[in-house]
Scaffold this motif. Structure first.
Motif, PDB file in Angstrom:
ATOM      1  N   ARG B  75       6.574  57.069  45.815  1.00 61.76           N
ATOM      2  CA  ARG B  75       6.491  56.323  44.554  1.00 61.76           C
ATOM      3  C   ARG B  75       6.387  54.827  44.857  1.00 61.76           C
ATOM      4  O   ARG B  75       7.231  54.285  45.583  1.00 61.76           O
ATOM      5  N   ILE B  76       5.372  54.226  44.293  1.00 61.88           N
ATOM      6  CA  ILE B  76       5.143  52.806  44.554  1.00 61.88           C
ATOM      7  C   ILE B  76       5.719  51.989  43.401  1.00 61.88           C
ATOM      8  O   ILE B  76       5.292  52.122  42.250  1.00 61.88           O
ATOM      9  N   TYR B  77       6.733  51.163  43.727  1.00 63.11           N
ATOM     10  CA  TYR B  77       7.363  50.287  42.737  1.00 63.11           C
ATOM     11  C   TYR B  77       7.050  48.847  43.151  1.00 63.11           C
ATOM     12  O   TYR B  77       7.844  48.200  43.816  1.00 63.11           O
ATOM     13  N   GLY B  78       5.925  48.353  42.799  1.00 70.50           N
ATOM     14  CA  GLY B  78       5.616  46.983  43.184  1.00 70.50           C
ATOM     15  C   GLY B  78       5.598  46.844  44.689  1.00 70.50           C
ATOM     16  O   GLY B  78       4.750  47.406  45.375  1.00 70.50           O
ATOM     17  N   MET B  80       8.012  47.855  46.672  1.00 69.26           N
ATOM     18  CA  MET B  80       8.956  48.814  47.245  1.00 69.26           C
ATOM     19  C   MET B  80       8.333  50.210  47.235  1.00 69.26           C
ATOM     20  O   MET B  80       7.627  50.581  46.304  1.00 69.26           O
ATOM     21  N   LEU B  81       8.617  50.946  48.288  1.00 65.96           N
ATOM     22  CA  LEU B  81       8.126  52.314  48.389  1.00 65.96           C
ATOM     23  C   LEU B  81       9.307  53.267  48.366  1.00 65.96           C
ATOM     24  O   LEU B  81      10.180  53.200  49.232  1.00 65.96           O
ATOM     25  N   SER B 105      18.913  55.518  58.466  1.00 64.68           N
ATOM     26  CA  SER B 105      19.681  54.380  57.947  1.00 64.68           C
ATOM     27  C   SER B 105      19.285  53.073  58.616  1.00 64.68           C
ATOM     28  O   SER B 105      19.441  51.998  58.025  1.00 64.68           O
ATOM     29  N   GLY B 106      18.768  53.148  59.819  1.00 64.94           N
ATOM     30  CA  GLY B 106      18.334  51.947  60.515  1.00 64.94           C
ATOM     31  C   GLY B 106      16.892  51.554  60.222  1.00 64.94           C
ATOM     32  O   GLY B 106      16.430  50.499  60.644  1.00 64.94           O
ATOM     33  N   LEU B 107      16.175  52.417  59.518  1.00 61.65           N
ATOM     34  CA  LEU B 107      14.740  52.187  59.305  1.00 61.65           C
ATOM     35  C   LEU B 107      14.409  51.795  57.871  1.00 61.65           C
ATOM     36  O   LEU B 107      13.387  51.147  57.626  1.00 61.65           O
ATOM     37  N   VAL B 108      15.223  52.230  56.911  1.00 59.71           N
ATOM     38  CA  VAL B 108      14.912  51.949  55.509  1.00 59.71           C
ATOM     39  C   VAL B 108      16.056  51.165  54.877  1.00 59.71           C
ATOM     40  O   VAL B 108      17.130  51.021  55.456  1.00 59.71           O
ATOM     41  N   ASP B 109      15.784  50.659  53.655  1.00 58.74           N
ATOM     42  CA  ASP B 109      16.784  49.821  52.982  1.00 58.74           C
ATOM     43  C   ASP B 109      17.823  50.635  52.225  1.00 58.74           C
ATOM     44  O   ASP B 109      18.966  50.219  52.074  1.00 58.74           O
ATOM     45  N   LEU B 125      14.262  54.336  50.342  1.00 54.29           N
ATOM     46  CA  LEU B 125      13.549  53.210  49.754  1.00 54.29           C
ATOM     47  C   LEU B 125      13.289  52.174  50.836  1.00 54.29           C
ATOM     48  O   LEU B 125      14.201  51.797  51.575  1.00 54.29           O
ATOM     49  N   LYS B 126      12.057  51.749  50.908  1.00 54.80           N
ATOM     50  CA  LYS B 126      11.695  50.696  51.873  1.00 54.80           C
ATOM     51  C   LYS B 126      11.101  49.539  51.096  1.00 54.80           C
ATOM     52  O   LYS B 126      10.161  49.710  50.319  1.00 54.80           O
TER      53      LYS B 126
END
Lengths: 110, 135
Positions: B75-78, B80-81, B105-109, B125-126
């Protein structure tokens, strides 16, 4: 993408120099582990993995390396990795495996 | 994730067999989408790795039934993915300690795992640092 290894044994240093190419993920990690173990059974010693052409490795691939390391260490050897791409080095750091393996060329570990 | 970030601008859904052979297809799709969002090289690699680890996490816990399916929704939120992986079906404990969640946990927000008797849902979420995706 599959993976392949190109091993050359250095009898003087009792070490396998292995060039690893491709991707090692959940689909191929067992095969990867078996391939490295086969080398250590052929000639005991350390493993020096050249990762210049290693595109990707996941946690199962790292787990395979840990399993091989246990075998190698029990015979007095070690595993070193060189030329890791930055994104792959990051995976070792996240999991603290950069403290378990010898990672050559990583200035932050010096 | 929709509740927190509203409706996505675009959604891409991928259905794969619960089979390690297809995890590379998930990585490729994630890479394509992240590149489309103008994530930088490091962010794209993080997204690929996170999706791969999430697939591995679920595959290790999904009980093989007739045609088990892993659904991945991007899902593309502006800038943020959001990525949600879902397996609906019988699950089991993996029996082994794995590093998947540590790596995610070390790769995404943001990352969250929701496990019930009938399903495993892993959401991530990234956030892109830089120019927003403004199409």
């Amino acid at each position: 993408m599959d993976f392949s290894i190109k091993p050359v044994y250095d009898g003087e240093k009792k070490r396998w120099n292995v060039a690893v190419t491709g991707e090692v993920d959940i689909f191929k990690s067992s095969e990867f582990k078996d391939a490295l173990i086969a080398l250590t059974e052929q000639n005991a010693g350390s493993l020096a993995l050249n990762c210049t052409e290693l595109q990707y490795i996941d946690s199962t691939g790292l787990g395979a390396l840990v399993a091989v390391l246990k075998r190698v260490k029990s015979a007095g050897g070690s595993i070193s990795l060189s030329h890791l791409r930055p994104n792959l080095l990051k995976l070792f750091k996240i999991t603290n495996l950069d403290k378990v393996f010898v990672i050559e060329g990583d200035e932050t570990n010096e | 994730m929709n509740e927190k970030y509203g409706e996505p601008k675009e959604s891409i859904e991928l259905s794969l067999p619960v089979n390690p052979a297809y995890v590379s297809a998930a990585r490729l799709t994630a890479s394509t989408i992240a590149n489309r969002m103008m994530f930088d090289v490091d962010e794209i690699e993080d997204v690929k790795a996170a999706v791969s680890e999430a697939c591995a996490y679920i595959i290790a816990r999904a009980v093989a039934t007739v045609h088990p399916v892993l659904t991945i929704v991007f899902r593309i939120y502006g800038d943020m993915l959001g990525i949600t992986l879902t397996f609906e079906g019988e699950r089991c404990d993996s029996g082994v300690e794995d590093m998947s969640l540590i790596m995610i946990s070390g790769l995404v927000d943001e990352a969250d795992v929701d496990t019930t008797e009938e399903a495993i849902r892993l959401s991530m979420l990234k956030k892109h640092v830089g120019v927003s995706f403004g199409v």
